[in-house]
Design an enzyme around this catalytic site. Structure first.
Site, PDB file in Angstrom:
ATOM      1  N   GLU A   1       0.834  -1.219   0.000  1.00  0.00           N
ATOM      2  CA  GLU A   1       0.000   0.000   0.000  1.00  0.00           C
ATOM      3  C   GLU A   1       0.863   1.262   0.000  1.00  0.00           C
ATOM      4  O   GLU A   1       0.622   2.191  -0.768  1.00  0.00           O
ATOM      5  CB  GLU A   1      -0.932   0.011   1.212  1.00  0.00           C
ATOM      6  CG  GLU A   1      -1.989  -1.090   1.238  1.00  0.00           C
ATOM      7  CD  GLU A   1      -2.919  -1.060   0.034  1.00  0.00           C
ATOM      8  OE1 GLU A   1      -3.060   0.013  -0.603  1.00  0.00           O
ATOM      9  OE2 GLU A   1      -3.505  -2.096  -0.289  1.00  0.00           O
TER      10      GLU A   1
ATOM     11  N   ASN B   1       1.322   3.937  -3.106  1.00  0.00           N
ATOM     12  CA  ASN B   1       1.010   5.359  -2.919  1.00  0.00           C
ATOM     13  C   ASN B   1       2.163   6.255  -3.354  1.00  0.00           C
ATOM     14  O   ASN B   1       1.945   7.280  -4.006  1.00  0.00           O
ATOM     15  CB  ASN B   1       0.666   5.639  -1.454  1.00  0.00           C
ATOM     16  CG  ASN B   1      -0.755   5.220  -1.107  1.00  0.00           C
ATOM     17  OD1 ASN B   1      -1.525   4.823  -1.972  1.00  0.00           O
ATOM     18  ND2 ASN B   1      -1.087   5.310   0.168  1.00  0.00           N
TER      19      ASN B   1
ATOM     20  N   ARG C   1      -9.152   3.619  -7.762  1.00  0.00           N
ATOM     21  CA  ARG C   1      -8.598   3.494  -6.417  1.00  0.00           C
ATOM     22  C   ARG C   1      -9.785   3.494  -5.460  1.00  0.00           C
ATOM     23  O   ARG C   1     -10.805   4.145  -5.718  1.00  0.00           O
ATOM     24  CB  ARG C   1      -7.674   4.666  -6.063  1.00  0.00           C
ATOM     25  CG  ARG C   1      -6.565   4.980  -7.040  1.00  0.00           C
ATOM     26  CD  ARG C   1      -5.774   3.812  -7.528  1.00  0.00           C
ATOM     27  NE  ARG C   1      -5.259   2.919  -6.499  1.00  0.00           N
ATOM     28  CZ  ARG C   1      -4.454   1.902  -6.755  1.00  0.00           C
ATOM     29  NH1 ARG C   1      -4.092   1.654  -7.995  1.00  0.00           N
ATOM     30  NH2 ARG C   1      -4.027   1.132  -5.786  1.00  0.00           N
TER      31      ARG C   1
HETATM   32  N1  LIG Z   1       2.922   9.162  -1.005  1.00  0.00           N
HETATM   33  C1  LIG Z   1       1.892   9.996  -1.274  1.00  0.00           C
HETATM   34  N2  LIG Z   1       2.097  11.175  -1.927  1.00  0.00           N
HETATM   35  C2  LIG Z   1       1.074  12.004  -2.213  1.00  0.00           C
HETATM   36  N3  LIG Z   1      -0.221  11.751  -1.898  1.00  0.00           N
HETATM   37  C3  LIG Z   1      -0.502  10.607  -1.244  1.00  0.00           C
HETATM   38  C4  LIG Z   1       0.535   9.672  -0.897  1.00  0.00           C
HETATM   39  N4  LIG Z   1      -0.051   8.633  -0.251  1.00  0.00           N
HETATM   40  C5  LIG Z   1      -1.365   8.906  -0.200  1.00  0.00           C
HETATM   41  N5  LIG Z   1      -1.656  10.079  -0.791  1.00  0.00           N
HETATM   42  C6  LIG Z   1      -3.003  10.720  -0.869  1.00  0.00           C
HETATM   43  O1  LIG Z   1      -3.849  10.125   0.104  1.00  0.00           O
HETATM   44  C7  LIG Z   1      -5.029   9.570  -0.513  1.00  0.00           C
HETATM   45  C8  LIG Z   1      -5.474   8.342   0.239  1.00  0.00           C
HETATM   46  O2  LIG Z   1      -4.523   7.277   0.125  1.00  0.00           O
HETATM   47  P1  LIG Z   1      -5.010   5.759   0.241  1.00  0.00           P
HETATM   48  O3  LIG Z   1      -3.869   4.865  -0.012  1.00  0.00           O
HETATM   49  O4  LIG Z   1      -5.753   5.597   1.530  1.00  0.00           O
HETATM   50  O5  LIG Z   1      -6.098   5.631  -0.924  1.00  0.00           O
HETATM   51  P2  LIG Z   1      -5.835   5.539  -2.508  1.00  0.00           P
HETATM   52  O6  LIG Z   1      -4.403   5.282  -2.786  1.00  0.00           O
HETATM   53  O7  LIG Z   1      -6.436   6.734  -3.146  1.00  0.00           O
HETATM   54  O8  LIG Z   1      -6.691   4.255  -2.903  1.00  0.00           O
HETATM   55  P3  LIG Z   1      -6.256   2.705  -2.670  1.00  0.00           P
HETATM   56  O9  LIG Z   1      -5.034   2.703  -1.799  1.00  0.00           O
HETATM   57  O10 LIG Z   1      -7.418   2.074  -2.007  1.00  0.00           O
HETATM   58  O11 LIG Z   1      -6.017   2.138  -4.014  1.00  0.00           O
HETATM   59  C9  LIG Z   1      -4.637   9.334  -1.962  1.00  0.00           C
HETATM   60  O12 LIG Z   1      -5.760   9.362  -2.817  1.00  0.00           O
HETATM   61  C10 LIG Z   1      -3.678  10.507  -2.225  1.00  0.00           C
HETATM   62  O13 LIG Z   1      -4.392  11.686  -2.533  1.00  0.00           O
HETATM   63 MG   LIG Z   2      -3.328   3.802  -1.850  1.00  0.00          MG
END
Ligand SMILES: Nc1ncnc2c1ncn2[C@@H]1O[C@H](COP(=O)(O)OP(=O)(O)OP(=O)(O)O)[C@@H](O)[C@H]1O
Ligand SMILES: [Mg+2]
Lengths: 108, 157
Positions: free
Chosen positions: B49, B53, B107
């Site tokens: 995860e 990200n 996502r």
């Molecule tokens: N390393 C990062 N850099 C920039 N933004 C981030 C980062 N990690 C998370 N985010 C932001 O936080 C939000 C939530 O992250 P999360 O992993 O919970 O959900 P997601 O990645 O959108 O979906 P999923 O992980 O379920 O596929 C993301 O949509 C993004 O906007």
């Molecule tokens: Mg994610």
């Protein structure tokens, strides 16, 4: 991913054969959509029997196919998940809308 | 005895084809703590995860370096995963279940929720325009009956 369609039951079985993450999900998605749109099945079953790993990319995959199958008048179910994959599915709330079903090892 | 302290670092290009390699490497490092199969699966999923990200949100289409630092201190595994990408504006919002800035890419917004529930602790530090660092901790209780998880563990010192 391997797919098999059972015409009489209007059942499409999509047998996933790899780990499911951001890297592998794109190809699976394309193939699954192609099969669902081609057969318009009454039921789609994702067979997880050979899947050893799945992260949140798999949640998006299943929800997306659920929407498409629904639009075409079908449902989606999941079979043969390991405990750790089940944990991811449970946490996402997906199991409230998608059933885990029994699936005997089908021929072929 | 399992209270040996250890550390490793890993750096790789932000390509999603590196995700499997990253989570397997961390799991192999964690194996010296004798985790159960379930604990190992939890660690792999949480790492996947955070790495995803960094690649898809942190760097988006651009290429950058994802860094992982793992430490073992007594029975605790500490994993830091960082990028020098675009950063997160509102961390509290980003942590909410189902919150995603990329719904069009299918996502589900469950990444941080998975990290939180599969690890004991998670800390997110981020500066917009500078990058993000996620630190996750998990205590692995010594369970001597889990022989299968030992396949990577070495005890040469
Ligand atoms: N390393 C990062 N850099 C920039 N933004 C981030 C980062 N990690 C998370 N985010 C932001 O936080 C939000 C939530 O992250 P999360 O992993 O919970 O959900 P997601 O990645 O959108 O979906 P999923 O992980 O379920 O596929 C993301 O949509 C993004 O906007
Ligand atoms: Mg994610």
């Amino acid at each position: 991913m391997e797919s098999k369609y059972y015409n009489e039951e209007k059942l499409l079985i999509l047998k996933l054969t790899e780990e499911i993450d951001e890297c592998t999900v794109q190809k699976i998605r394309r193939k699954a959509d192609y099969e669902i749109e081609r057969y318009m099945p009454r039921k789609v079953i994702f067979d997880f029997n050979s899947v050893t790993f799945m992260d949140s990319a798999g949640i998006g995959l299943i929800i997306g196919r659920y929407r498409i199958a629904n639009m075409l008048g079908g449902t989606v179910e999941i079979a043969n998940v390991t405990d750790s994959i089940k944990k991811v599915l449970e946490l996402s709330g997906l199991l409230k809308i998608i059933k885990i079903t029994e699936l005997e090892e089908m021929a072929g | 005895m399992n209270n040996l302290n250890n550390e490793m670092k890993l750096e790789f290009l932000s390509k999603s084809s590196n995700e499997a390699f990253a989570r397997i490497t961390v799991a192999a490092f964690a194996a010296q703590l004798d985790p159960t199969i379930e604990e190992l699966a939890d660690i792999k999923t949480a790492v996947s995860e955070a790495v995803t990200n960094a690649i898809i949100h942190g760097y988006e289409e651009k290429k950058g370096i994802v860094k992982i630092r793992c430490q073992i201190i007594n029975e605790e595994l500490i994993i830091e995963i960082s990028d020098n990408g675009q950063g997160i504006e509102n961390i509290e919002l980003a942590k909410q279940p189902l919150y995603t800035t990329k719904p069009n890419l299918e996502r589900s917004g469950m990444g941080f929720t998975i990290m939180e529930s599969f690890m004991d602790e998670i800390e997110i530090e981020s500066i917009v325009g500078m990058g993000t660092k996620v630190t996750m901790k998990k205590t692995i209780k010594n369970n001597s009956e889990t022989e299968d998880a030992l396949q990577f563990a070495t005890s040469c010192d």
